[in-house]
Write a protein that holds these residues in place. Structure first.
Motif: not given
Lengths: 102, 497, 500
Positions: C366-370, C445-453
């Motif tokens: 949804g955005d392009d913040r680093l 980086t190890a992080r569980d991210v939600p992928v929206l689409h």
């Protein structure tokens, strides 16, 4: 001073004025007018150069016509864009919109 | 020479490269397929390298030449040094793969790990097979980049920091190397690595530039070899998982740096020409200093892996020391240590990893009585440690013996003092570990991470250090036999002078 | 044979223009049909143009049968063909991507309805620029592609995109006027617009110098050379991602291409060492400034846009190297030329891949913040790989195509003893590592991210393909060098003449 150089020098002066206006005027409409003044200067110079002694060189006329067509359509497009910009940002200038990054 | 020979160097690379690509393409949960691929790739590579070993011994030529830039080809070629280094890499890759499969059981990101692990080995093999500077540089950079995901594998802040430090050092070194390379090519034109070097024919007006170029190359490679003061990345990169540390310290990165120095000195400049330019002595001094410095730093580390890391800083400089001692015996010492250090150091990292993984112990002061709980692991470690100290007839003794002879031969008797002092320091930082592990009573209940089986840990974890410990004994004991590292080093040295 | 079949180069311009004029008339499905037709047309005519070039050698084509000085002449040689190859590769890939990028919602379809005509006009204009050898026709085609590009940026309708495009429009128009004024002076002095005729007539003199200086100012503003680069980052970063890719990969190269043509043909006569060094100094400043800015950005697309500012700098370091070569050993000039052109191509491929990958990221989170990139490497492995591979080329590390470019430019500067340029280029490479690893670090980086689409596979695949291409051209430079050798000017052809 020949006719050619009077036209020529006027053309260059117009170009310089136009570019100066483009850089210094904040209002978009004034910027566009400045651009048009600058292009009028270039076209004037072009027409002046068509005069070569007794003969007239037809090529610069064709070029000027092309240039005018481009200039008119670019101006029309720029005006439309400026209007759109004012509608969305509320400002007729190129100041950075207050809206921050998403 | 058959036409197949031209393909073998490329195949050696492809066995692990293709493995890596397929592993990355497979899903995270395809454990069985991944394990099978890893082992097949590693065994196939061993087979091919063994074939090259036999072939080079019998005078075969293995060379793959790929047009790269007009005037410059990518050259993959097997010569004596290649075989020395790639046998080491292929052998230890197989063992490390086995070890890593056991070590990373059920941990996250294994797909990425084994994928880049394979690329990393491809790059190391490429470094060893490179037949000219451009090719060497290509794989050298590939090694830097493919190791990065392994160093930051855990993905936490500490490992990311270590990764950034690693990159800053190694790519800074690469920049020096690149400048040296472009400069040298602008002076000498394109050339391949050649035994006894190629630059001695250049007019003496270029010698000033050549000296600077030599320094650029050696410092560029010195970063990877963790030469003081360019070593700071190595101890911090210890945050990586144990198999990565093992590979980094024994085979891949620091060894690639050391191997690069070997190539520069012998096959680009030529040892005799380098001696004429009088550029060897500064590096001999640097190496000596690094040997002592690394040992001294190791002495005060309580963190097990940190102590091993500083020990690597020290031990790798033995190789550079051997190179810079002008004379065949020093060369033999340096080259043979390239292999011996690898075998011994990887044993130690396997052991340290086993203890950390099985008992969750990371500090030396915590190791009391570990020897009884994990006799095989500690036994292997002890053999390697004694080897490092230089106890005959283990591998490290052979290295140090030849280095000492080389020092005398080249008239640098003071180096003997460095060797002696270093051996004392080795003893001072390794023997306490053995004492703590074998002779002190455990002061805690072992924090077992897995249900205990009939072995002290999973056999995936136990077999590799036992095998490398055996190798440490065998290469020392049978140093005189035909295919021993020492014989290879002698063979290579014979061609370099 | 039918005459039109013998002129595949005209199709390159005509087919996209035809597509642009007809996509207006269609809705979603029909538009897809037109797009497929245009892409097939581009592929075929590119191939046929290449075939013609290989069979006939460099050739020229007078449009409509009108020969110079009255008519407009196109010239097709290796350099033009290389740029056409880049345009076709990147253009087709971006089109494939855009088919997925604009989804089927009413809003997105409305955007698509504007995207395709403008995009095809842009392609048509770019092909015309690369084919032309007429200084006035360049003005016309620059305006055509420039206006289309501005329109494309506004598609995203964000306020930043609108201001960015407005600024771009003003700069582009003003730059064109500078260029046009230079053209007028040249025409007044020599009475010709045709590049070949001009080359034969040109003399050193103050009018010529002023004319070339004006044209150069206009063109470096178009190419976004420091310090005239300020319009680029907001425009490229806020445009829709396929548009960003096209702008960074292709449009800025147009200004550079014209400058290079002028340089090769006119400047050996009139150029001064100082002008060349001045351009090189601006290039060096661009590398350092652009990279330093890229390191400071907190948004992915701005980072990539500043990287473009930096990478353009390498193109201009070629000019002082060329000049030194002409004054000294022509071999150096030929290194510099081959390296500069290779840089244009490698940057085009790698940067397009990077912007398209950024588009996938925006689609997914949804955005392009680093900081949104944290942990994304595991979720979008194909896109992460595309970013990594494209970065290899931008950092100038083998086997990226950027390495070949930098290798040749470095060789030229070291061989001619101009160490300053070499130092800047090496520093630029290290700084590129600095800003690109800000991206990679977060991906790992190890992080569980939600992928929206979940993004469409094809979008990811296109980015990856371009990234792989940037490595393919880095592993085998021969095909491109064989191409460049065709019709290469004698002043820069020495290195390539040595090809087996």
């Amino acid at each position: 001073m020949t006719v050619v150089s009077i036209y020529g020098i006027t053309g260059v002066l117009l170009f310089v004025m136009g570019v100066f206006g483009l850089m210094t005027q904040p209002h978009l409409l004034k910027k566009l007018l400045s651009l048009n003044i600058a292009s009028a200067g270039v076209f004037l110079l072009m027409v002046a150069l068509a005069y070569r002694g007794d003969k007239l060189d037809p090529v610069p006329h064709a070029l000027v016509l092309t240039g005018i067509v481009i200039s008119v359509s670019a101006t029309a497009y720029a005006v439309a864009l400026a209007a759109r910009l004012q509608k969305i940002t509320g400002s007729p200038t190129l100041e950075e919109p207050a809206v921050d990054e998403p | 020479m058959t036409s197949l020979d031209a393909w073998i160097p490329l195949l050696v690379l492809l066995t692990s490269f293709v493995t890596g690509v397929i592993i990355l393409a497979l899903g995270e949960h395809r454990v069985a397929a991944r394990t099978a691929l890893n082992l097949i790739g590693a065994v196939a590579k061993m087979g091919l390298v063994a074939m090259m070993l036999w072939g080079v011994f019998h005078g075969h030529e293995y060379q793959t030449r790929i047009p790269f830039l007009p005037g410059f080809d990518l050259v993959l070629r097997a010569d004596g040094m290649t075989v020395l280094f790639s046998t080491l890499s292929a052998g230890l890759w197989l063992l490390t793969t086995i070890y890593a499969i056991g070590y990373l059981e059920n941990s996250p990101f294994r797909r990425r790990f084994f994928g880049y692990f394979s690329f990393c080995v491809t790059a190391t093999m490429g470094v060893s097979l490179a037949g000219n500077l451009v090719t060497f540089f290509l794989f050298y950079e590939m090694l830097t980049l493919t190791t990065y995901p392994l160093v930051v594998h855990r993905g936490n802040e500490k490992s990311i920091k270590a990764g950034t430090l690693y990159l800053a050092y190694t790519l800074g070194g690469s920049a020096l190397f690149l400048v040296g390379m472009v400069w040298l090519y602008s002076i000498a034109g394109a050339f391949d690595f050649t035994e006894t070097g190629v630059l001695s024919a250049l007019p003496s007006s270029t010698h000033g530039s050549l000296v600077i170029i030599f320094f650029l190359f050696m410092l560029g490679a010195g970063v990877k070899a963790a030469l003081f003061p360019l070593h700071a990345w190595l101890p911090s990169a210890m945050v990586a998982p144990a198999p990565v540390s093992a590979l980094l310290h024994a085979v891949a990165v620091v060894k690639a740096g050391a191997f690069g120095m070997v190539r520069i000195v012998y096959d680009v400049f030529g040892i005799e020409f380098a001696e004429t330019l009088q550029v060897l002595t500064p590096f001999m001094i640097m190496a000596s200093f690094t040997i002592l410095y690394g040992s001294a730093r190791a002495l005060v580390q309580d963190d097990f892996k940190k102590r091993l890391a500083f020990s690597t800083v020290s031990q790798v400089s033995y190789i550079l020391l051997g190179i810079t001692l002008f004379g065949p015996l020093g060369t033999v010492g340096g080259l043979v240590h390239l292999v011996h250090q690898g075998v011994m150091k990887i044993t130690m990292f396997f052991a340290a990893g086993n203890i950390a993984e099985t008992l969750h112990l990371h500090k030396i002061s915590e190791l009391k009585g570990v020897g009884r709980r994990m006799p095989l692991t500690m036994g292997a470690f002890s053999i390697a440690a004694l080897g490092m100290i230089g106890v005959p007839p283990l591998a490290g003794f052979i290295s140090k013996w030849y280095l000492g002879l080389g020092a005398v031969e080249s008239g640098n008797n003071w180096v003997l003092l460095v060797l002696a002092a270093s051996s004392l320091l080795n003893a001072a930082y390794f023997l306490p570990i053995l004492r703590v592990a074998w002779f002190e009573r455990p002061d805690r209940v072992w924090e077992e991470r897995h249900a205990r089986g009939w072995l002290e840990a999973s056999w995936w974890l136990v077999i590799p250090p036992v095998v490398t410990a055996l190798l440490t004994v065998l290469v020392g004991l049978f140093a005189g036999s035909d295919y021993s590292p020492l014989q290879w080093a002698l063979l290579i040295t014979g061609r370099e002078y | 044979m039918i005459p039109v079949l013998q002129q595949p180069e005209t199709w390159l311009v005509a087919i996209p223009a035809l597509g642009a004029a007809t996509t207006f008339a269609f809705r979603e499905q029909g538009r897809r049909g037109v797009v497929s037709f245009v892409l097939a047309g581009i592929a075929i005519s590119t191939a046929m143009t290449f075939a013609k070039l290989l069979l006939r050698g460099p050739y020229s084509h007078s449009i409509g049968g009108w020969v110079a000085p009255l008519g407009i002449t196109w010239q097709i040689d290796g350099l033009a063909a290389a740029m056409i190859l880049l345009t076709s590769l990147v253009g087709v890939m971006i089109s494939r991507y855009a088919l997925e990028y604009f989804g089927s919602s009413a809003e997105e379809q409305r955007q698509a309805a504007y995207f395709w005509p403008l995009w095809f006009f842009l392609l048509s204009g770019l092909y015309a620029i690369f084919l032309t050898a007429d200084i006035f026709n360049w003005y016309v085609t620059l305006e055509l592609s420039g206006l289309a590009a501005v329109g494309l940026i506004t598609l995203s309708e964000k306020p930043q995109a609108l201001t960015g495009s407005m600024r771009y429009l003003l700069i582009a128009l003003c730059a064109s006027l500078f260029y046009l004024l230079g053209v007028v002076f040249l025409y007044g002095e020599y009475g010709s617009l045709d590049l070949t005729t001009l080359a034969a007539r040109i003399q050193p003199g103050s009018v010529t110098q002023v004319a070339l200086a004006l044209m150069t100012i206009g063109l470096i503003a178009k190419a976004a050379l420091f310090p005239l680069h300020f319009w680029l980052p907001p425009a490229h970063a806020n445009a829709p991602s396929p548009v960003s890719a096209a702008l960074s990969a292709l449009v800025v190269k147009a200004g550079f291409y014209i400058l290079l043509r002028l340089q090769l043909v006119l400047w050996p006569v009139v150029s001064t060492r100082y002008l060349a060094i001045g351009l090189g100094a601006l290039g060096a400043a661009a590398i350092l400034w652009g990279s330093a800015q890229a390191i400071r950005q907190s948004r992915l697309k701005l980072l990539i846009a500043y990287s473009t500012v930096a990478q353009i700098g390498y193109l201009f370091i070629m000019f002082p190297l060329l000049h030194a070569g002409w004054a000294g050993d022509p071999l150096w000039a030929s290194y510099a030329w081959a390296g500069g052109v290779y840089q244009a191509l490698s940057h085009g491929l790698a940067k397009a891949a990077l912007f398209l990958a950024a588009g996938v990221v925006i689609h997914a989170v949804g955005d392009d913040r680093l900081d949104s990139l944290r942990g994304l490497g595991e979720k979008l492995p194909l896109t992460a790989t595309a970013m990594a591979l494209a970065g290899i080329s931008l950092m100038g590390i083998p086997p990226g195509a950027g390495f070949i470019a930098k290798w040749l430019l470095l060789s030229a500067s070291v061989a001619s003893g101009q160490w300053g340029w070499a130092v800047v280029m090496i520093l630029g490479g290290l700084m590129a590592v600095g800003y690109l690893f800000r991206v990679y670090r977060r991906l790992l980086t190890a992080r569980d991210v939600p992928v929206l689409h979940q993004p469409p596979r094809r979008m990811e695949a296109v980015a990856l393909t371009l990234a792989i291409l940037s490595l393919v051209f880095g592993l085998s430079s021969y095909p491109l060098f064989y191409l460049l050798r065709i019709g290469a000017p004698a002043s820069v052809g020495l290195y390539l003449e040595g090809l087996p």
